[in-house]
Design a protein around this motif. Sequence first.
Motif, PDB file in Angstrom:
ATOM      1  N   LEU A 175      -0.222   5.209   9.552  1.00 43.26           N
ATOM      2  CA  LEU A 175      -1.068   4.031   9.342  1.00 43.26           C
ATOM      3  C   LEU A 175      -2.470   4.385   9.829  1.00 43.26           C
ATOM      4  CD1 LEU A 175       1.332   1.200  10.575  1.00 43.26           C
ATOM      5  CD2 LEU A 175       0.973   2.013   8.252  1.00 43.26           C
ATOM      6  N   GLU A 186       5.112  -1.232   2.782  1.00 36.69           N
ATOM      7  CA  GLU A 186       3.973  -1.534   3.657  1.00 36.69           C
ATOM      8  C   GLU A 186       2.922  -2.335   2.898  1.00 36.69           C
ATOM      9  OE1 GLU A 186       1.462   1.804   4.484  1.00 36.69           O
ATOM     10  OE2 GLU A 186       0.026   0.480   5.467  1.00 36.69           O
ATOM     11  N   SER A 212       0.833  -1.194   0.000  1.00 34.51           N
ATOM     12  CA  SER A 212       0.000   0.000   0.000  1.00 34.51           C
ATOM     13  C   SER A 212       0.869   1.245   0.000  1.00 34.51           C
ATOM     14  CB  SER A 212      -0.946  -0.004   1.195  1.00 34.51           C
ATOM     15  OG  SER A 212      -0.357  -0.655   2.278  1.00 34.51           O
ATOM     16  N   THR A 223      -0.981  -3.794   3.462  1.00 33.97           N
ATOM     17  CA  THR A 223      -2.109  -3.701   4.379  1.00 33.97           C
ATOM     18  C   THR A 223      -3.030  -4.903   4.198  1.00 33.97           C
ATOM     19  OG1 THR A 223      -1.966  -1.341   4.129  1.00 33.97           O
ATOM     20  CG2 THR A 223      -3.958  -2.156   5.155  1.00 33.97           C
ATOM     21  N   SER A 276      -1.132  -3.784   9.300  1.00 30.78           N
ATOM     22  CA  SER A 276      -0.066  -3.628   8.310  1.00 30.78           C
ATOM     23  C   SER A 276       1.104  -4.541   8.586  1.00 30.78           C
ATOM     24  CB  SER A 276       0.446  -2.184   8.315  1.00 30.78           C
ATOM     25  OG  SER A 276      -0.595  -1.317   7.963  1.00 30.78           O
TER      26      SER A 276
END
Length: 788
Positions: A152, A217, A130, A219, A206
């Motif tokens: 986040l 990252e 992401s 998710t 995450s």
Amino acid sequence: MGERPGAPTAPPLVLVTDRDSRLIDPTRAYHLGRDPTSEIVLDDPRVSWHHAVLRTAEGHWLLEDVGSTNGTYDQGRRVDREDVGPGTSLRFGDPATGPSAIFAGLPCPAPDERPTLLVPQSSGVFRSPSSVLELPGATVRIGRSQDNDLVLDDLLVSRRHAELRELPGGGHEIVDLDSHNGTYLNGRPVRRAPLGPADIVGIGHSALCLVDGRLVEYTDTGEISLDVQHLVVRVGPDHRVLLDDVGFPLAEKALLAVAGPSGAGKSTLLNALTGLRPADQGTVLYDGRDLYRDYAELRRRIGLVPQDDILHTQLTVRRALSYAAELRFPGDTAPHEREARVSEVIHELGLEERDQQVIASLSGGQRKRVSIALELLTKPSLLFLDEPTSGLDPGMERSVMRMLRGLADDGRTVVVVTHSVLSLNVCDRLLVLAPGGRTAYYGPPTEALAYFGQEEWPEAFEAFESDSAGVCQQRFRTSPQYRRYVTAEAAHPAHPPASAAPVIGREKPQSWLSQLGTLVRRYAAVLAADRLFLTVMIALPFIIGVMCRVMAGSRLTDENSINCLLTLCLGGVLIGSANAVREVVKERAIYRRERVVGLSRSAYLVSKVVVLGTITVAQSAVLTVVGLAGVTLSAQPRPNAPPPVTTGVLMPQVPELIIAIALLAFTSMTLGLVVSAFVDKEETTMPLLVLLAIVQVVFSGLMLKLHGVPGLEQFAWLIPSRWGLSAMARTVDLSRLTVPTPITADPMFRHERGGWLLSMVALPVLALAYGLAVLALLRRHEPTIMRK
Ligand SMILES: Nc1ncnc2c1ncn2[C@@H]1O[C@H](COP(=O)(O)OP(=O)(O)OP(=O)(O)O)[C@@H](O)[C@H]1O
């Protein structure tokens, strides 16, 4: 984490196959082939068992065909050794239609743009990153608030959650900043730990990897697969098998129904899949990650709606959800953030028009929706429901099942245990368990009846209800359905049995005090909404007080003083015990569920003690004042006798009696909690309440001679009424108020300050001991995983 031959020499790449996409790590080699233990499995008959090896050499990636039968192809050209990089597209086994592997580089995110490429698998499978963050400096702060380097947007993440710090000698470490839900390294909670290239940091929903100096990252948006492999559950000294080698793959966004006759092992399977009672053998892969190994991190992504409602039905829908959100989200979430999420789930489950309605007044189906809404607050990717349709009429049942279909379609994997066969057709897969926890069928529900060779479900179920030898399981194992829906769809090679027992982690979303605050407010609101409880609570001390007052007349005398003291003692005992005796058992399902999502056992108990204790003390004061208002508590002066006492041992008599009765009632309340934590059913509490009251009256010392009777005297020290009545009798100097008898001559009834103070110490000590007993009993009812 695999072998690491040397320092990275080539850039990390993204490998996209027909089945998934993953980040390939330059520090290791990857074997491609049909062999299920290969790092990259190409499950196609044209691909050789060991087909090719992908590795780095002198700063670039190289793919070597290791003598495959049908060859490796780049743009239609057969190759033996091929340099690969971003843009390379290969086929295996056939130049035109063989399974493909496409390589891509990691993107640099443009400002304000969220990159969308597909990516990795390290300890498991991950999907599209992401975000990819160029490390802005020596320290990268990660959290929910906007001032972090990596933001986040997830309510499971604390405002300032963790930091990625560069180490002086090179490399990085991850440091948890006292977050509420914890920071995990490869599934294990960590406070501070060095970070390697193949490590995965888990924070909220995450997963973060350090790739080539960038923080990538991924998710968990809910679209996860579930791969269940060879689960075996045994119980008891004879190792009775409750679940016998159950395994099945379940794709993302799928709805699975688990059906089977009563006692087949459906709940056992649910407990194994949710980790509440982990299987003794076998593996559960949550999107490729070993659920048991990474349980501490992954458990927050699992929602479970038990059969019993996990709701305080006296509250309105919105209020119940708001309290649940307070308990489940980190302590640093603002009320508006929680309310926004509550509104979201209310909207998602179509409860907008009911949100101010008291849950008890909802229909069964609507109530089930509220239970589901409660579980959806934390956005679980895997949702389990235990018989959500039991007790519903066929219309409501269909509506609940359709709703579950919608939840799966919206991007979750949903598993529902059901006795009903009415709405199986909305499910993608059906698992039928036969007695002994054996798989009788797994596949699309539409094919199940034909598989069983029946036209109706009852006949199909009857066929294996008496199957004690496991014939159904053997038949299924050799069926085309097994090959098609179990073997062929299994996305991951079978893992060895989970080596480590799952741990739940100690992280709690809320601090102890903050949990206590929420629990006290919620409990007070629940009791305040219970009209019957309120009425009884107010009436009881008045009624008992009036009876005492009538008995006492204008003065305590030889005739009435014993009865009056016994009535007050019994009143205190009854008030305390009756307040508490149902209060734990009636919300056991809620307690069990909330424990798993972070509820503190002691905070739960203390919330009960605070609320019930306050009520009990107030009731005791009312009881004493009503019972003794205007009554002369000192004896008539008698000739040739010392003058009667006119005051208590420390203070005026009425306040001293209030203190003694309040402490007695409070301690009896904790004893009532012991009973409530001990029993399994609410109905059992009433006979035990009566028994408790009788025992307390008998061992108060006014009905039975206790002093000087070995055994009885010592046993009575464990009974609150012995100490409570002793304090009351000392205050009014009972031994001189009445004509001496073996009972009233008890030294524990003498007007002595030391003895009175001893009662004031003994009662709280007993209350504490009972409290500890409640804690131990609460633990007994918790899921196995909480007791490890
Ligand atoms: N802790 C235990 N010790 C011994 N036997 C157990 C234990 N737990 C469950 N069982 C037995 O294991 C079998 C499966 O139980 P389980 O509750 O999983 O069945 P089920 O299919 O969910 O039944 P139902 O549909 O009635 O809820 C039952 O025969 C049950 O009596």
